[in-house]
Structures are given as structure tokens and as C-alpha cells.
Enzyme design. Structure first.
Site, PDB file in Angstrom:
ATOM      1  N   HIS A  84      37.886 -30.419  16.942  1.00  0.00           N
ATOM      2  CA  HIS A  84      37.231 -29.112  17.045  1.00  0.00           C
ATOM      3  C   HIS A  84      38.283 -28.036  16.900  1.00  0.00           C
ATOM      4  CE1 HIS A  84      34.060 -31.566  18.897  1.00  0.00           C
ATOM      5  NE2 HIS A  84      33.235 -30.562  18.714  1.00  0.00           N
ATOM      6  N   LYS A 123      38.887 -24.977  21.646  1.00  0.00           N
ATOM      7  CA  LYS A 123      37.911 -25.711  22.446  1.00  0.00           C
ATOM      8  C   LYS A 123      38.687 -26.691  23.321  1.00  0.00           C
ATOM      9  CE  LYS A 123      34.033 -28.959  22.401  1.00  0.00           C
ATOM     10  NZ  LYS A 123      33.237 -28.311  23.460  1.00  0.00           N
ATOM     11  N   GLN A 145      21.736 -27.982  22.146  1.00  0.00           N
ATOM     12  CA  GLN A 145      22.226 -28.476  20.854  1.00  0.00           C
ATOM     13  C   GLN A 145      21.176 -28.177  19.797  1.00  0.00           C
ATOM     14  OE1 GLN A 145      24.013 -29.255  18.188  1.00  0.00           O
ATOM     15  NE2 GLN A 145      25.141 -30.909  19.130  1.00  0.00           N
ATOM     16  N   GLY A 150      30.790 -32.648  24.211  1.00  0.00           N
ATOM     17  CA  GLY A 150      29.685 -33.200  24.998  1.00  0.00           C
ATOM     18  C   GLY A 150      28.920 -34.253  24.217  1.00  0.00           C
TER      19      GLY A 150
END
Lengths: 318, 327
Positions: free
Chosen positions: B210, B214, B176, B219
Site C-alpha cells: 500500500h 498506510k 469496503q 484489513g
């Protein structure tokens, strides 16, 4: 001798056996009621100083709901002494300020493990704290104002157990603490971001929310450029209803806060809100603080003075 | 012999050790000339940049890679005009903000990168390739001893860390790269760890939106939910509301139309048992800018660590955050 009968006006230092018995009988009854109301693992006597006030009465009700033993005695500096106030099917006998020491002393004799909760007025904070310390009774100070330095000094000198917190909204304290930790660990993380802050409170709250100021201070450490003057204070009930979304019944007592961060290229935004209606959160937080203090005393903890962060660190109280 | 000229396609593996100075003098000169020019431009564009160093983005041809390359130039770093791609034709030139990047086939990575390192000993590599290339790329960077930022997700992560640890290479590894989202998540985790059960009895609602393709649940959303669970909130991951319908995203969620195909919006709403108290947290990201900027922060951070000969070698985004403002 004191008597639970409303017309008694003579004050002597010790409770008459009949009174003591009467108190005990009432407490026993309360214990039974409490047991059927809530199955808390913890129960102890709690005296709310300021039961006639709005937050005091909310705390008294919350105490009963939590299965604690509400001592049917309180104090007030307004209204006629000797009156009775009804809280959650309990009759609370209200005594005047001059009787505080004797009455409280008797209560402590009767209930050695009582915890006092104080929701009075700023002018009474120091005198009340001095009394609790003189009698050695543990207390939760929910009243704001007064001379805070003197308050801490009094409690420290007397080595008395106390939870002192101007903010009893436990979850708001948790949120603020998280922001403070983030700011301390990750300075400048939000450099270049723009901040907008809006807060709404009942119309008669003139000053800016202290919580809002504290959160802004965190964002400043996080690298955001912002001046307190930029906080949008909403005090117009019409706007509060239509724009902010405050429920009508809580216009007279609410605390809504919104913080909106936008990245310099405006592709990223963060928003945090905490919205409180009424007093329930503070009452519940106070009960958590009282239960926490009771546990500390029981465990004969070394530390004496605590705040809401300590209560939070302990975990779930119920 | 390799050449910067776009039409050159004959590739001959060098018969002698990489680090020999016999590598193309002309090529070296060409790279330097281009970079010097870039240096001037960077200096003019961003006059007060304290830190500048060469940065190579593998791969400039991808969406993330090109965003990072652009962010590097904006930040006043020296973008090495070399990259690799398995999708672009080798020998192609990509244009990134006035810089011509020569694309090489991935099979050439070892000697091309080796030459780059000879030329620019303090280069930092940024990797935004594909999961299948993660481990091989990491092995190469470690073999050549070049510090790198691994932005590519996937691959064998355990093996990735082992490779880097075994060679003592400097690296920032973070799935990330959205620095501020990492900060928010870290704050939630600290709150959950310090104050377990603080929100006992509270109800939680979670919504995430999203781009339509996706398929899996965010997450980040799962990680935040885990924090709230520690805070005493009862919630199952199945209760997360996943919004993937573009119409709903436009009308209900408020995603800008131009970012429908690439966005990450999250909303968490907590309500007290008697409904008198509510908390709401949102983090909404459009496009890739946050990840590109976070990657540049990570690269600058790593450069500083290498320069100061720090003992620690492997870092994550939390380390980058702890260091403070990078620019």
C-alpha cells in the site's frame, strides 16, 4: 485353491486356510508397520485395483503412508498374471481379469470392511462397478470415462456405498466450488472485466483442461465475456520450462492453470493460479475419499453415492 | 437567504419549518435549470441508461467524493450541484465534469439538504466525509428521511446502525466499496465455511503493498488470512509481508509509478506439504476507481430498493452483489 505362491494357477472360489492364514500374517505385519509409520486415528483394509498403473501405485503408497492396511492383492489386464509388484515394502500379488470375482470375493470374506479403490481404464469402469456392486463392496471410483450414467445407475440400483469423482484433486475441487458459489451468488459482479486464461499440461494431453473450462464458465456467469477458443494452451516443453516455470522432472505430468481478470479501465486486476505437479494431490485426495467412505459406512449413513464436495464438507480427514 | 451565487456568504437560518414551500423559488429554479441541463448532457453521453436519479455527494471536495461525483455523471445519474465541505471555503464552486457544485459549510447541511430533498424527493445521498462526521451525518440523513450510502469508515459503527435502524431509513453501509474485492473475499469465506480443513498442512505466504503512509496491515489481508486458517492452514498475522518502500513497490511488486501513492496490492500463495501443488490468489487495485464504481452500484441498488418499497432497510455490499449487474 488359491495360493500366494507364484506358480499356482488353479482357481477355486475359496481361499485355502493356509493362504488365508498367510494373508492374515502379512496383514498383521503390515498393521504393525503401519502403526509405526503413521498414527492415523482411522485404519481399515484398502485394496487398490490398478496397482500397476501410475496413479494406482501412487494411491497404494499414499495408503501405506496414511496408516491404512494395504491388501497385498491387485488386478491387471496387462502383463503376466501371478506376478508380484512391490509397493512401499509390500509385495502385491497381481491377478488377471478373469480371476477378479473369485479373488475379490475371498478378500471380502477375509476383510469384511475392505474398501476398494479403482484406478483402471475407461473400458473397465462399468464392468468393475458391476462387480463391486454384485459383491456389495464399497468403492472409490477414480477412473474417468466409461458410461457414467450407467455407472451411477448400477450403484444406485445396488444401494452400494461409493465415492465417484473424476477429479480427485481435493483442493482444486474446493477452489472450483468457491468460484461456482461466487458466480451463483453474485451474477455479473465482474461485468466489463477482461479475462485471460492459460493452461499447461504434458505434451500428449490434446484436449483443453476440463477444469479450465469449468472455471471459465463461472467467469461467464460473473459477467465476463470470453470464448473457450481464447484459452491459451501451452504444450511446448521449452515454453513450459522457461515461460510457465514447470519443474523439469514434471514436464511429463503436470497441470498448471492461470486466470487473469482486468477491469475495463485497467486499474484493477485479479489473478488465480492452481499448479499441480505429478500425482501426489490425486493420491492424497483419493485416500481422503476412502477414509470418508469408511466413516460413512461405519455410521450407517443413509446416503450411498458421494462426490468430492461431500468429502470436502466433512472437514479434515486426517 | 441562501443563494447559488458564488460570492454570497450571508447565511441566515430559516425561521420556519424546513419543508415549507416558501424556500427560495429562484434557487429552486436555478437548481432545476442546472440539473435539466445536466440531464440532457447525461442523456447524450449515456443514451441507454435505464436508471437515473438525483444523487448528492457529501463531500465533493474530498478525493473519494470527487471520484464518486465523476463516476455518477459517467453512469448517467443526475449529480445535484450542491455539496458540503469543512476544508473548502463556503460558497466556493467546484467543477466536476462540466457541473458546477456549490459548496456549503457543514453547519448548513440540515437546511440545504432539506431543500434539496424538497426539490428532488428521490435523491440518494453518498457520504465520503471523515470518521468524526459519520454519526452526526447519519443522524441528519435519518432525521430528514433521506436514503444514503455510507462510504466513510470509522466513527461509532454500533451507534451508526442503531440510528439507521431506529428511524427505518434506507441505507447501504459498507466500509469496503470495492465490489469485486468483496466478492472475492466472500468466495473465500464461503469456501472456508463449507470445506473446513481442506488445505490442512499447506503453507501460506502473504504479501501486501500500500502507499507508504498506510501504517496498519490491510484489513482485507487479515480477513483472507482468517479464511485460510479455517481451511486448516497454520499462519500468524505477523507473517504478512508488508511492502511500504516505493522502490520495492516499483521494482518488485510492479506498482505503476503514478499509483505509488494510492494502491492496494495483495498476494496469497499456498503450497502443499510435499510442494507438488500450489495455489495463488492476487487482487491488485490502483487508485480509487473501483471504490467509486462500487459506490455508484450501491446507490443504484438503493434507489431500486426504495422504489420497490422493499421491507429491508439496511444493506451491505454483499446485498448489492447478490442483486446482479447494476448497469
Amino acid at each position: 485353491m488359491l495360493s500366494l505362491l507364484p506358480q499356482a494357477a488353479i482357481v477355486v472360489p475359496r481361499l485355502h486356510p493356509r493362504t488365508r492364514g498367510a494373508l492374515r500374517a502379512i496383514m498383521a505385519e503390515k498393521l504393525e508397520t503401519s502403526a509405526s509409520v503413521a498414527s492415523s486415528s482411522v485404519s481399515f483394509p484398502i485394496l487398490v485395483n490398478g496397482c500397476t498403473g501410475k496413479t494406482g501405485s501412487a494411491v497404494a503408497e499414499a495408503a501405506v503412508s496414511a496408516g491404512l492396511q494395504l491388501v497385498p492383492i491387485s488386478f491387471s489386464s496387462t502383463g503376466s498374471p501371478g506376478r508380484t509388484v512391490r509397493v512401499s515394502s509390500t509385495d502385491i500379488r497381481i491377478h488377471g481379469p478373469s480371476e477378479r470375482e473369485d479373488v475379490l470375493s475371498s478378500v471380502i470374506d477375509e476383510f469384511p470392511n475392505v474398501i476398494v479403490v479403482d484406478y483402471t481404464v475407461p473400458e473397465a469402469v462399468n464392468a468393475n462397478a458391476e462387480l463391486y456392486c454384485k459383491l456389495g463392496v464399497p468403492f472409490v471410483m477414480g477412473t474417468t470415462g466409461g458410461d457414467r450414467q450407467m455407472l451411477y445407475k448400477t450403484v444406485q440400483d445396488a444401494n452400494v456405498y461409493a465415492v465417484i469423482s473424476p477429479q480427485m484433486g481435493k483442493q482444486v475441487v474446493a477452489f472450483l466450488a468457491a468460484m461456482e458459489i461466487m458466480a451463483e451468488q453474485f451474477p455479473g459482479a465482474f461485468s466489463g472485466y477482461k479475462l485471460e486464461v492459460m493452461e499447461s499440461h504434458q505434451a500428449n494431453k490434446l484436449d483443453i483442461s476440463g477444469t479450465a473450462k469449468a472455471v471459465v464458465s463461472c467467469f461467464q456467469k460473473l459477467g465476463v465475456s470470453f470464448d473457450l477458443k481464447q484459452i491459451k494452451q501451452i504444450r511446448d516443453p521449452k515454453k513450459q520450462l522457461e515461460m510457465v516455470g514447470v519443474p523439469e522432472e514434471h514436464l511429463g505430468g503436470h497441470a498448471f492453470h492461470l486466470y487473469h481478470l482486468t477491469s475495463s479501465d485497467e486499474t484493477v486486476s485479479f489473478e488465480f493460479q492452481h499448479n499441480v505437479c505429478g500425482r501426489s494431490m490425486y493420491a492424497e485426495g483419493t485416500i481422503d475419499a476412502a477414509i470418508f467412505l469408511y466413516k460413512k459406512i461405519h455410521a450407517k449413513a443413509d446416503k450411498r453415492i458421494y462426490n468430492m464436495i461431500d468429502v470436502l464438507r466433512e472437514g479434515n480427514m486426517r | 437567504m441562501l443563494s447559488l451565487l458564488p460570492h454570497a456568504v450571508s447565511i441566515v437560518p430559516l425561521p420556519y419549518p424546513r419543508r415549507g414551500q416558501a424556500f427560495l423559488a429562484r434557487r429552486r429554479g436555478s437548481i432545476r435549470a442546472v440539473v435539466d441541463e445536466k440531464l440532457e448532457t447525461s442523456a447524450a453521453v449515456v443514451a441507454s441508461r435505464k436508471v437515473s436519479f438525483p444523487i448528492l455527494v457529501n463531500s465533493c471536495s474530498g478525493k473519494m467524493g470527487s471520484a464518486v461525483a465523476e463516476a455518477a455523471i459517467s453512469a448517467g445519474l443526475q449529480l445535484v450541484p450542491t455539496s458540503f465541505s469543512s476544508t473548502e471555503k463556503p460558497g466556493t464552486t467546484l467543477h466536476v465534469r462540466g457541473t458546477d457544485i456549490k459548496i456549503h459549510d457543514p453547519s448548513e447541511t440540515e437546511h440545504v439538504l432539506s431543500s434539496v430533498i424538497d426539490e428532488f424527493p428521490n435523491v440518494v445521498v453518498v457520504d465520503f466525509t471523515i470518521p468524526d462526521a459519520v454519526n452526526a451525518n447519519a443522524e441528519l440523513y435519518c432525521k430528514l428521511g433521506v436514503p444514503f450510502v455510507m462510504g466513510t469508515t470509522g466513527g461509532d459503527r454500533l451507534k451508526l446502525y442503531r440510528t439507521v435502524e431506529d428511524t427505518n431509513t434506507y441505507a447501504v453501509i459498507s466500509p469496503q466499496m470495492g465490489k469485486q474485492v468483496v466478492a472475492f473475499l466472500a468466495a473465500m469465506e464461503i469456501m472456508a465455511k463449507q470445506f473446513p480443513g481442506a488445505f490442512s498442512g499447506y503453507k501460506l505466504e502473504v504479501m501486501e503493498s500500500h502507499q507508504a503512509n498506510k501504517l496498519d496491515t490491510s484489513g482485507t489481508a487479515k480477513a483472507v488470512v482468517s479464511c485460510f486458517q479455517k481451511l486448516g492452514v497454520s499462519f500468524d498475522l505477523k507473517e504478512i509481508k508488508q511492502i511500504r518502500d516505493p522502490k520495492k513497490q516499483l521494482d518488485m511488486v510492479g506498482v505503476p509509478e503514478e499509483h505509488l501513492a494510492g494502491h492496494a496490492f495483495h498476494l496469497y500463495h499456498l503450497t502443499s506439504p510435499d510442494e507438488t501443488v500450489s495455489f495463488e490468489f492476487q487482487h491488485n487495485v490502483c487508485g480509487r476507481s473501483i471504490y467509486a464504481e462500487g459506490t455508484i452500484d450501491a446507490a443504484i441498488f438503493l434507489h431500486k430498493k426504495v422504489k420497490s418499497k422493499a421491507n429491508k432497510r439496511i444493506y451491505d455490499m454483499i446485498d448489492v452483489l447478490r442483486e446482479g449487474d447494476m448497469r
